[in-house]
Motif scaffolding. Structure first.
Motif, PDB file in Angstrom:
ATOM      1  N   PHE A  80      30.681  11.881  -5.745  1.00 50.41           N
ATOM      2  CA  PHE A  80      31.801  11.936  -6.692  1.00 50.41           C
ATOM      3  C   PHE A  80      31.556  12.990  -7.775  1.00 50.41           C
ATOM      4  O   PHE A  80      32.499  13.584  -8.297  1.00 50.41           O
ATOM      5  CB  PHE A  80      32.020  10.578  -7.364  1.00 50.41           C
ATOM      6  CG  PHE A  80      32.483   9.492  -6.429  1.00 50.41           C
ATOM      7  CD1 PHE A  80      33.412   9.754  -5.438  1.00 50.41           C
ATOM      8  CD2 PHE A  80      31.984   8.206  -6.548  1.00 50.41           C
ATOM      9  CE1 PHE A  80      33.837   8.753  -4.574  1.00 50.41           C
ATOM     10  CE2 PHE A  80      32.405   7.197  -5.696  1.00 50.41           C
ATOM     11  CZ  PHE A  80      33.330   7.470  -4.704  1.00 50.41           C
ATOM     12  N   GLU A  81      30.285  13.200  -8.097  1.00 51.82           N
ATOM     13  CA  GLU A  81      29.950  14.161  -9.147  1.00 51.82           C
ATOM     14  C   GLU A  81      30.309  15.592  -8.750  1.00 51.82           C
ATOM     15  O   GLU A  81      30.399  16.475  -9.605  1.00 51.82           O
ATOM     16  CB  GLU A  81      28.454  14.076  -9.473  1.00 51.82           C
ATOM     17  CG  GLU A  81      28.008  12.733 -10.031  1.00 51.82           C
ATOM     18  CD  GLU A  81      28.690  12.403 -11.345  1.00 51.82           C
ATOM     19  OE1 GLU A  81      28.838  13.326 -12.180  1.00 51.82           O
ATOM     20  OE2 GLU A  81      29.100  11.239 -11.529  1.00 51.82           O
ATOM     21  N   LEU A  82      30.494  15.836  -7.460  1.00 49.19           N
ATOM     22  CA  LEU A  82      30.827  17.178  -6.984  1.00 49.19           C
ATOM     23  C   LEU A  82      32.321  17.482  -7.097  1.00 49.19           C
ATOM     24  O   LEU A  82      32.732  18.630  -6.928  1.00 49.19           O
ATOM     25  CB  LEU A  82      30.388  17.335  -5.522  1.00 49.19           C
ATOM     26  CG  LEU A  82      28.902  17.084  -5.235  1.00 49.19           C
ATOM     27  CD1 LEU A  82      28.633  17.201  -3.741  1.00 49.19           C
ATOM     28  CD2 LEU A  82      28.028  18.056  -6.020  1.00 49.19           C
ATOM     29  N   LEU A  83      33.110  16.461  -7.362  1.00 52.12           N
ATOM     30  CA  LEU A  83      34.558  16.649  -7.449  1.00 52.12           C
ATOM     31  C   LEU A  83      34.968  17.135  -8.834  1.00 52.12           C
ATOM     32  O   LEU A  83      34.284  16.885  -9.825  1.00 52.12           O
ATOM     33  CB  LEU A  83      35.277  15.329  -7.139  1.00 52.12           C
ATOM     34  CG  LEU A  83      35.021  14.708  -5.764  1.00 52.12           C
ATOM     35  CD1 LEU A  83      35.783  13.389  -5.637  1.00 52.12           C
ATOM     36  CD2 LEU A  83      35.421  15.666  -4.647  1.00 52.12           C
ATOM     37  N   SER A  87      41.246  18.378 -10.989  1.00 46.74           N
ATOM     38  CA  SER A  87      42.011  18.766  -9.808  1.00 46.74           C
ATOM     39  C   SER A  87      43.152  17.784  -9.562  1.00 46.74           C
ATOM     40  O   SER A  87      43.006  16.572  -9.763  1.00 46.74           O
ATOM     41  CB  SER A  87      41.097  18.810  -8.581  1.00 46.74           C
ATOM     42  OG  SER A  87      41.851  18.960  -7.395  1.00 46.74           O
ATOM     43  N   SER A  88      44.274  18.307  -9.105  1.00 48.85           N
ATOM     44  CA  SER A  88      45.420  17.445  -8.801  1.00 48.85           C
ATOM     45  C   SER A  88      45.132  16.520  -7.622  1.00 48.85           C
ATOM     46  O   SER A  88      45.810  15.503  -7.443  1.00 48.85           O
ATOM     47  CB  SER A  88      46.650  18.306  -8.492  1.00 48.85           C
ATOM     48  OG  SER A  88      46.402  19.150  -7.370  1.00 48.85           O
ATOM     49  N   SER A  89      44.118  16.864  -6.823  1.00 50.28           N
ATOM     50  CA  SER A  89      43.785  16.042  -5.652  1.00 50.28           C
ATOM     51  C   SER A  89      42.583  15.136  -5.913  1.00 50.28           C
ATOM     52  O   SER A  89      42.053  14.539  -4.975  1.00 50.28           O
ATOM     53  CB  SER A  89      43.486  16.942  -4.444  1.00 50.28           C
ATOM     54  OG  SER A  89      42.323  17.726  -4.674  1.00 50.28           O
ATOM     55  N   PHE A  90      42.166  15.021  -7.167  1.00 52.11           N
ATOM     56  CA  PHE A  90      40.941  14.276  -7.477  1.00 52.11           C
ATOM     57  C   PHE A  90      40.979  12.852  -6.923  1.00 52.11           C
ATOM     58  O   PHE A  90      40.037  12.409  -6.251  1.00 52.11           O
ATOM     59  CB  PHE A  90      40.708  14.236  -8.990  1.00 52.11           C
ATOM     60  CG  PHE A  90      39.495  13.436  -9.394  1.00 52.11           C
ATOM     61  CD1 PHE A  90      38.221  13.936  -9.197  1.00 52.11           C
ATOM     62  CD2 PHE A  90      39.634  12.175  -9.968  1.00 52.11           C
ATOM     63  CE1 PHE A  90      37.091  13.202  -9.559  1.00 52.11           C
ATOM     64  CE2 PHE A  90      38.516  11.429 -10.336  1.00 52.11           C
ATOM     65  CZ  PHE A  90      37.243  11.943 -10.134  1.00 52.11           C
ATOM     66  N   ALA A  91      42.044  12.124  -7.180  1.00 52.16           N
ATOM     67  CA  ALA A  91      42.116  10.729  -6.734  1.00 52.16           C
ATOM     68  C   ALA A  91      42.058  10.637  -5.211  1.00 52.16           C
ATOM     69  O   ALA A  91      41.354   9.784  -4.650  1.00 52.16           O
ATOM     70  CB  ALA A  91      43.384  10.065  -7.258  1.00 52.16           C
ATOM     71  N   LEU A  92      42.781  11.520  -4.531  1.00 51.07           N
ATOM     72  CA  LEU A  92      42.761  11.510  -3.071  1.00 51.07           C
ATOM     73  C   LEU A  92      41.385  11.906  -2.540  1.00 51.07           C
ATOM     74  O   LEU A  92      40.933  11.382  -1.510  1.00 51.07           O
ATOM     75  CB  LEU A  92      43.828  12.453  -2.520  1.00 51.07           C
ATOM     76  CG  LEU A  92      45.281  12.032  -2.744  1.00 51.07           C
ATOM     77  CD1 LEU A  92      46.232  13.107  -2.243  1.00 51.07           C
ATOM     78  CD2 LEU A  92      45.577  10.701  -2.053  1.00 51.07           C
ATOM     79  N   ASP A  93      40.711  12.808  -3.241  1.00 46.99           N
ATOM     80  CA  ASP A  93      39.371  13.213  -2.816  1.00 46.99           C
ATOM     81  C   ASP A  93      38.369  12.071  -3.004  1.00 46.99           C
ATOM     82  O   ASP A  93      37.456  11.895  -2.194  1.00 46.99           O
ATOM     83  CB  ASP A  93      38.920  14.449  -3.591  1.00 46.99           C
ATOM     84  CG  ASP A  93      39.737  15.688  -3.238  1.00 46.99           C
ATOM     85  OD1 ASP A  93      40.406  15.670  -2.182  1.00 46.99           O
ATOM     86  OD2 ASP A  93      39.719  16.659  -4.021  1.00 46.99           O
ATOM     87  N   VAL A  94      38.544  11.297  -4.062  1.00 47.97           N
ATOM     88  CA  VAL A  94      37.715  10.100  -4.251  1.00 47.97           C
ATOM     89  C   VAL A  94      37.921   9.146  -3.073  1.00 47.97           C
ATOM     90  O   VAL A  94      36.963   8.595  -2.511  1.00 47.97           O
ATOM     91  CB  VAL A  94      38.055   9.396  -5.583  1.00 47.97           C
ATOM     92  CG1 VAL A  94      37.441   7.988  -5.631  1.00 47.97           C
ATOM     93  CG2 VAL A  94      37.554  10.218  -6.762  1.00 47.97           C
ATOM     94  N   VAL A  95      39.177   8.968  -2.686  1.00 42.89           N
ATOM     95  CA  VAL A  95      39.488   8.112  -1.538  1.00 42.89           C
ATOM     96  C   VAL A  95      38.810   8.644  -0.275  1.00 42.89           C
ATOM     97  O   VAL A  95      38.247   7.876   0.516  1.00 42.89           O
ATOM     98  CB  VAL A  95      41.016   8.017  -1.332  1.00 42.89           C
ATOM     99  CG1 VAL A  95      41.351   7.371   0.014  1.00 42.89           C
ATOM    100  CG2 VAL A  95      41.658   7.232  -2.465  1.00 42.89           C
ATOM    101  N   GLN A 225      45.342   7.081 -11.871  1.00 43.80           N
ATOM    102  CA  GLN A 225      45.882   7.181 -10.518  1.00 43.80           C
ATOM    103  C   GLN A 225      45.076   6.331  -9.537  1.00 43.80           C
ATOM    104  O   GLN A 225      45.649   5.687  -8.647  1.00 43.80           O
ATOM    105  CB  GLN A 225      45.896   8.639 -10.054  1.00 43.80           C
ATOM    106  CG  GLN A 225      46.654   8.841  -8.738  1.00 43.80           C
ATOM    107  CD  GLN A 225      46.754  10.306  -8.341  1.00 43.80           C
ATOM    108  OE1 GLN A 225      46.245  11.192  -9.031  1.00 43.80           O
ATOM    109  NE2 GLN A 225      47.399  10.569  -7.213  1.00 43.80           N
ATOM    110  N   ILE A 226      43.761   6.314  -9.697  1.00 51.97           N
ATOM    111  CA  ILE A 226      42.923   5.466  -8.841  1.00 51.97           C
ATOM    112  C   ILE A 226      43.266   3.995  -9.064  1.00 51.97           C
ATOM    113  O   ILE A 226      43.348   3.200  -8.109  1.00 51.97           O
ATOM    114  CB  ILE A 226      41.427   5.715  -9.123  1.00 51.97           C
ATOM    115  CG1 ILE A 226      40.979   7.033  -8.486  1.00 51.97           C
ATOM    116  CG2 ILE A 226      40.572   4.568  -8.595  1.00 51.97           C
ATOM    117  CD1 ILE A 226      40.915   7.012  -6.973  1.00 51.97           C
TER     118      ILE A 226
END
Length: 255
Positions: A80-83, A87-95, A225-226
């Motif tokens: 997660f620290e690499l995200l 970014s607008s896609s942060f929540a989706l990238d966490v998923v 968002q998450i």
């Protein structure tokens, strides 16, 4: 918790009715998890016990219900620290990172691959591509794997310091993310991929996603968002079958 956590764990792992062979397996697994927590900077061992007897302390902000639910949970925290939180896609990238640490719902992934390959075949036929070349290209088509390259690189780096994870690689996939990107309902997902006979598999997988979102994220990864995704997913699962979530929440409330 106050007190000597090592003594408490030793008591928990050895003062039970499990066969000694199984106890030793649990002990080895617990040691590996502890090493993960230390080496990823989640916990720090104190030079001397604190006034309340603590021997370790948290190094990052975690929710009270945080849990290491699988061998790759600590890897996910590090990834997660690499995200980029901006970014607008942060929540989706966490998923996507969370999904990569969960067991594969094979029926879903095979159905996704079939749909992708069928679409590719139709497109290649329209383009006049010969059969042999079509078959060769199909081998490269699989289910959606967002962030596959980034997750793979992060895992290879992480594995160097955690060699016991060599046989537990992440598995990038997009089931929950696929639904979120298309605002899909459970019924729509089942219909799109012909999963009527695998609804239970889909529901259990989405429940695993919900549990990971609820208890597998450091506070730095929890955004509004998450939280919305988690709440909406919980509502979706309850709308299909509330028993899976109700049972889990009852167990966590007792913990």
């Amino acid at each position: 918790r106050p007190g000597d956590c090592f003594a408490a764990l030793r008591h928990l792992l050895e003062d039970n009715h499990e066969p000694r062979k199984r106890q030793l397996r649990y002990i080895k697994h617990t040691i590996a998890l502890y090493r993960d927590l230390v080496e990823t900077g989640i916990v720090t061992r104190l030079d001397s016990p604190a006034p309340d007897g603590k021997r370790v302390e948290l190094s990052i902000d975690l929710p009270e219900n945080f849990a290491l639910t699988n061998p790759l949970s600590a890897f996910a925290v590090a990834a997660f620290e690499l995200l980029d939180p901006e970014s607008s896609s942060f929540a989706l990238d966490v998923v996507s990172i969370l999904e990569s640490t969960l067991d594969d719902p094979r029926q879903v992934l095979m159905a996704q691959r079939k749909v992708a390959r069928d679409a590719a075949v139709a497109e290649m036929k329209a383009d006049g591509i010969e059969y042999e070349e079509r078959m060769a290209r199909l081998e490269e088509i699989t289910w959606p794997q967002p962030l596959a390259e980034e997750i793979g690189f992060a895992y290879e780096t992480y594995k160097r310091g955690h060699p016991w994870l060599a046989n537990t690689p992440p598995s990038p996939k997009s089931v929950l993310r696929y639904m979120l990107e298309r605002s899909m309902t459970f019924t729509e997902l089942i219909s799109e991929f012909g999963l009527q006979r695998s609804e239970g598999v889909v529901l259990r997988y989405l429940t695993d996603c919900y549990r990971a979102l609820r208890s597998g994220l450091p506070m730095t990864a929890v955004t509004e968002q998450i939280e919305d995704i988690t709440d909406d997913l919980g509502d979706l699962i309850r709308g299909v079958d509330s028993s899976l979530i109700d049972e889990w929440e009852t167990l966590t409330a007792r913990a």
